[in-house]
Design a protein around this motif. Structure first.
Motif, PDB file in Angstrom:
ATOM      1  N   PRO A 341       0.814  -1.227   0.000  1.00 32.18           N
ATOM      2  CA  PRO A 341       0.000   0.000   0.000  1.00 32.18           C
ATOM      3  C   PRO A 341       0.845   1.273   0.000  1.00 32.18           C
ATOM      4  CG  PRO A 341      -0.903  -1.592   1.541  1.00 32.18           C
ATOM      5  CD  PRO A 341       0.408  -2.146   1.086  1.00 32.18           C
ATOM      6  N   ALA A 342       1.934   1.291   0.773  1.00 32.42           N
ATOM      7  CA  ALA A 342       2.781   2.473   0.806  1.00 32.42           C
ATOM      8  C   ALA A 342       3.460   2.696  -0.539  1.00 32.42           C
ATOM      9  CB  ALA A 342       3.830   2.330   1.912  1.00 32.42           C
ATOM     10  N   SER A 343       3.878   1.628  -1.177  1.00 36.38           N
ATOM     11  CA  SER A 343       4.561   1.758  -2.465  1.00 36.38           C
ATOM     12  C   SER A 343       3.612   2.245  -3.554  1.00 36.38           C
ATOM     13  CB  SER A 343       5.160   0.405  -2.853  1.00 36.38           C
ATOM     14  OG  SER A 343       6.010  -0.080  -1.838  1.00 36.38           O
ATOM     15  N   ILE A 344       2.403   1.670  -3.602  1.00 35.23           N
ATOM     16  CA  ILE A 344       1.423   2.092  -4.606  1.00 35.23           C
ATOM     17  C   ILE A 344       1.047   3.550  -4.408  1.00 35.23           C
ATOM     18  CG2 ILE A 344      -0.956   1.767  -5.394  1.00 35.23           C
ATOM     19  CD1 ILE A 344      -0.644  -1.202  -4.867  1.00 35.23           C
ATOM     20  N   SER A 345       0.804   3.943  -3.173  1.00 32.87           N
ATOM     21  CA  SER A 345       0.383   5.318  -2.915  1.00 32.87           C
ATOM     22  C   SER A 345       1.520   6.302  -3.177  1.00 32.87           C
ATOM     23  CB  SER A 345      -0.109   5.456  -1.472  1.00 32.87           C
ATOM     24  OG  SER A 345       0.907   5.111  -0.553  1.00 32.87           O
ATOM     25  N   TYR A 346       2.777   5.892  -2.952  1.00 28.47           N
ATOM     26  CA  TYR A 346       3.904   6.768  -3.280  1.00 28.47           C
ATOM     27  C   TYR A 346       3.963   7.000  -4.780  1.00 28.47           C
ATOM     28  CZ  TYR A 346       8.656   8.630  -3.423  1.00 28.47           C
ATOM     29  OH  TYR A 346       9.748   9.438  -3.629  1.00 28.47           O
ATOM     30  N   LEU A 347       3.746   5.946  -5.546  1.00 27.59           N
ATOM     31  CA  LEU A 347       3.725   6.079  -7.002  1.00 27.59           C
ATOM     32  C   LEU A 347       2.606   7.022  -7.439  1.00 27.59           C
ATOM     33  CD1 LEU A 347       4.745   5.150  -9.782  1.00 27.59           C
ATOM     34  CD2 LEU A 347       3.180   3.213  -9.611  1.00 27.59           C
ATOM     35  N   ILE A 348       1.443   6.870  -6.842  1.00 24.11           N
ATOM     36  CA  ILE A 348       0.310   7.762  -7.164  1.00 24.11           C
ATOM     37  C   ILE A 348       0.625   9.199  -6.766  1.00 24.11           C
ATOM     38  CG2 ILE A 348      -2.112   8.256  -6.662  1.00 24.11           C
ATOM     39  CD1 ILE A 348      -2.520   5.242  -6.244  1.00 24.11           C
ATOM     40  N   GLY A 349       1.184   9.372  -5.562  1.00 22.51           N
ATOM     41  CA  GLY A 349       1.472  10.715  -5.072  1.00 22.51           C
ATOM     42  C   GLY A 349       2.480  11.458  -5.921  1.00 22.51           C
ATOM     43  N   THR A 350       3.572  10.794  -6.301  1.00 23.58           N
ATOM     44  CA  THR A 350       4.580  11.463  -7.122  1.00 23.58           C
ATOM     45  C   THR A 350       4.040  11.774  -8.515  1.00 23.58           C
ATOM     46  OG1 THR A 350       5.467   9.275  -7.720  1.00 23.58           O
ATOM     47  CG2 THR A 350       6.547  10.454  -5.923  1.00 23.58           C
ATOM     48  N   HIS A 351       3.186  10.890  -9.052  1.00 24.81           N
ATOM     49  CA  HIS A 351       2.630  11.123 -10.389  1.00 24.81           C
ATOM     50  C   HIS A 351       1.662  12.306 -10.382  1.00 24.81           C
ATOM     51  CE1 HIS A 351       1.329  10.151 -14.446  1.00 24.81           C
ATOM     52  NE2 HIS A 351       0.082  10.217 -14.035  1.00 24.81           N
ATOM     53  N   ILE A 352       0.804  12.370  -9.371  1.00 24.21           N
ATOM     54  CA  ILE A 352      -0.202  13.434  -9.314  1.00 24.21           C
ATOM     55  C   ILE A 352       0.436  14.779  -8.986  1.00 24.21           C
ATOM     56  CG2 ILE A 352      -2.209  14.292  -8.053  1.00 24.21           C
ATOM     57  CD1 ILE A 352      -3.157  11.425  -7.766  1.00 24.21           C
ATOM     58  N   PHE A 353       1.247  14.800  -7.935  1.00 28.63           N
ATOM     59  CA  PHE A 353       1.743  16.086  -7.445  1.00 28.63           C
ATOM     60  C   PHE A 353       3.010  16.536  -8.155  1.00 28.63           C
ATOM     61  CE2 PHE A 353      -0.989  14.574  -4.047  1.00 28.63           C
ATOM     62  CZ  PHE A 353      -1.736  15.715  -3.788  1.00 28.63           C
ATOM     63  N   GLY A 354       3.589  15.688  -9.020  1.00 28.60           N
ATOM     64  CA  GLY A 354       4.642  16.194  -9.887  1.00 28.60           C
ATOM     65  C   GLY A 354       4.118  17.297 -10.795  1.00 28.60           C
ATOM     66  N   VAL A 355       2.825  17.222 -11.137  1.00 28.04           N
ATOM     67  CA  VAL A 355       2.174  18.241 -11.974  1.00 28.04           C
ATOM     68  C   VAL A 355       1.422  19.248 -11.120  1.00 28.04           C
ATOM     69  CG1 VAL A 355       0.499  18.618 -13.812  1.00 28.04           C
ATOM     70  CG2 VAL A 355       1.955  16.582 -13.871  1.00 28.04           C
ATOM     71  N   MET A 356       0.653  18.777 -10.141  1.00 32.76           N
ATOM     72  CA  MET A 356      -0.211  19.656  -9.352  1.00 32.76           C
ATOM     73  C   MET A 356       0.544  20.569  -8.407  1.00 32.76           C
ATOM     74  SD  MET A 356      -3.621  17.481  -8.352  1.00 32.76           S
ATOM     75  CE  MET A 356      -4.080  18.851  -7.277  1.00 32.76           C
ATOM     76  N   ALA A 357       1.708  20.120  -7.913  1.00 34.54           N
ATOM     77  CA  ALA A 357       2.437  20.907  -6.917  1.00 34.54           C
ATOM     78  C   ALA A 357       2.808  22.274  -7.454  1.00 34.54           C
ATOM     79  CB  ALA A 357       3.685  20.152  -6.462  1.00 34.54           C
ATOM     80  N   HIS A 358       3.135  22.360  -8.747  1.00 27.42           N
ATOM     81  CA  HIS A 358       3.492  23.663  -9.336  1.00 27.42           C
ATOM     82  C   HIS A 358       2.284  24.591  -9.352  1.00 27.42           C
ATOM     83  CE1 HIS A 358       5.599  26.497 -11.925  1.00 27.42           C
ATOM     84  NE2 HIS A 358       4.525  26.528 -12.710  1.00 27.42           N
ATOM     85  N   LYS A 359       1.092  24.047  -9.523  1.00 31.18           N
ATOM     86  CA  LYS A 359      -0.117  24.874  -9.614  1.00 31.18           C
ATOM     87  C   LYS A 359      -0.628  25.285  -8.235  1.00 31.18           C
ATOM     88  CE  LYS A 359      -1.461  22.600 -13.942  1.00 31.18           C
ATOM     89  NZ  LYS A 359      -2.469  21.773 -14.640  1.00 31.18           N
TER      90      LYS A 359
END
Length: 519
Positions: A341-359
């Motif tokens: 679960p931690a690994s899957i969610s880390y993958l999701i988090g980096t994918h989503i917020f790699g784009v969203m964090a700038h906005k």
């Protein structure tokens, strides 16, 4: 035919030259390097605690065994089989028997495993098991400690000789470390293999991140690229524990490391083709000294976020499997599956917020992530079985993904804003912060878990993350330094002068054209 062959060769060389200059191909290389490095980092998580316990238990059995205590002839073909998980093992003076056999007389040395209600062996309260916390913690921390010591040298080195040679050196060292893990059968050799991996990881991480920052100069594009690269890290963390635990139980300790070694060779071949690591390509300008960067308070806040967020998962890696063995009596494969679960969610988090964090603002993304790490880690000890770990571990991984995908681009942005835009040293600092989390986490965490317990350990790191979170607010609008502002103003003035000059030239050309038309 000769002309046709020459044309084909020319086209192939042109294609290869274009591929070598492709930013996407460089991103792919960094992605694969981080993937393999973190697969090796995490594949040992479910293997080492159980393997070391088995080695120590076999050694203890041999010490207790004497020839007179054997109730069977010396020519017996029985072998010692020590199992933490199979639900029918009795230990009789170094000989393993099935539980359906009747116990011997009280004078015979018998050490039955503790059995829970479901009939699964569980070494609850085993002093030897609790002692493994320290040994496993030190072994896990050795990689990060060596990487921590190596990073200050790798960062300036990349400024002098470029990123290609350190990147390839990282592959070579990681390959040797993987082979050592496969065939090592003692704690000392495993410790040496883990330490060697730290040198290779330092080369790959610092050179990889610096390379991405240098080819992706736009801040938003750089954030997206680093988010993709961290996806490789996440994939390694995701695949490593379950891959290691399943292979260890059904194939053996050697197999997962040999598979990783083969994959590493393929990665090395790709680096040879694209990066041409024999060439020395230093940076065109001299970078800011690493000590100067380490004195920058904004860089320190970003580095602290990376350190304390990753320290949470670093403390979980060695301590959680042992705590599960003590309280949940899991099978071997479940020790690795617990981290999925931690690994899957880390993958999701980096994918989503790699784009969203700038906005949404990288400072805000990191602040929320730090709070979520703290709250999730506090909930881990509340789990009563492996299913109770799903939600807390998911929250931990997702939150760390938020922090990493925000802080890694910020490190490059702070150098652009406040220092010379050469990135080897600043990503060495980022990797130092990452390594401090994975060095202090397992080493201190193992000792704390042994002294005051796993729940207290989780409480301590959870509170630290929550208290550190408000400091991310200072990264909301970091100021540029005066000397950097002067450089930026001079650059803007020269660009404006050049623009006015070009406009004047176009006006003059227009006047001449009109004059010629009138004539």
């Amino acid at each position: 035919m000769g002309a046709l062959d020459s044309l084909k060769e020319f086209s192939l060389l042109t294609w290869m030259r274009e591929r070598r200059q492709s930013r996407r191909l460089i991103l792919l290389i960094v992605f694969i390097a981080l993937l393999l490095d973190n697969m090796l980092l995490t594949v040992v998580v479910p293997i080492i605690p159980s393997y070391l316990y088995t080695l120590d238990d076999e050694a203890a059995v041999e010490d207790r065994s004497t020839p007179t205590a054997m109730p069977f002839p010396s020519s017996s073909t029985f072998q010692t089989i020590v199992s933490l998980y199979d639900n029918s093992t009795y230990e009789i003076s170094g000989v393993s028997l099935h539980s359906t056999l009747q116990p011997l007389a009280p004078s015979t040395s018998i050490a039955p495993a503790t059995t829970n209600a479901t009939g699964t062996d569980c070494p609850k309260g085993d002093k030897q098991l609790l002692d493994e916390n320290v040994k496993v913690g030190l072994l896990f921390a050795s990689k990060a400690t060596v990487q921590l010591l190596t990073n200050p040298f790798i960062g300036p080195l990349t400024n002098r000789i470029g990123y290609q040679i350190p990147m390839f050196a990282g592959f070579c060292i990681m390959f040797l470390s993987t082979i050592m893990f496969a065939f090592s059968k003692s704690y000392t050799l495993l410790f040496l293999a883990r330490s060697m991996q730290g040198v290779g990881s330092s080369c790959s991480s610092v050179a990889g991140m610096g390379m991405l920052a240098s080819v992706y100069t736009d801040d938003e594009e750089r954030g997206n690229a680093i988010g993709v690269a961290l996806g490789g890290l996440a994939m390694g963390v995701l695949v490593g524990p379950p891959f290691g635990s399943v292979m260890y139980e059904f194939v053996g300790k050697t197999a997962p490391f040999l598979i990783l070694a083969v994959l590493a060779v393929l990665d090395g071949a790709l680096q040879l083709f694209v990066l041409q690591p024999s060439k020395v390509e230093p940076e065109s300008q001299q970078g800011t000294p690493i000590l100067t960067l380490m004195k920058d308070p904004y860089i320190l806040i970003a580095a602290g976020s990376i350190c304390f967020a990753n320290m949470a998962i670093a403390m979980l890696e060695p301590a959680l499997p042992i705590w599960m063995m003590e309280t949940m009596c899991p099978r071997k494969w479940q020790l690795g599956v617990a981290f999925i679960p931690a690994s899957i969610s880390y993958l999701i988090g980096t994918h989503i917020f790699g784009v969203m964090a700038h906005k949404m603002g990288r400072w805000l993304c990191s602040l929320i992530g730090m709070l979520l790490v703290g709250l999730s880690i506090l909930c881990v000890p509340l789990a009563k079985d492996i299913y109770g770990l799903i939600l807390p571990n998911f929250g931990v991984g997702f939150a760390i993904g938020m922090v990493d995908s925000s802080m890694m681009p910020i490190m490059g942005y702070l150098v652009d804003l406040r220092h010379v835009s050469v990135y080897g040293s600043v990503y060495a600092i980022a990797d130092v912060a990452f390594c401090m989390g994975f060095a202090l986490g397992p080493s201190a965490g193992g000792a704390i878990a042994r002294s005051i317990g796993f729940p207290a350990l989780m409480t301590i790191i959870g509170i630290i993350d929550i208290l550190f979170a408000p400091l991310c607010f200072f990264l909301r609008d970091p100021p540029a330094r005066e000397e950097k502002m002067a450089i930026l103003m001079d650059s803007n003035c020269s660009m404006k002068t050049r623009s006015y000059s070009m406009q004047g030239t176009s006006y003059q050309m227009g006047d001449d054209f009109e004059t010629e038309s009138d004539e």
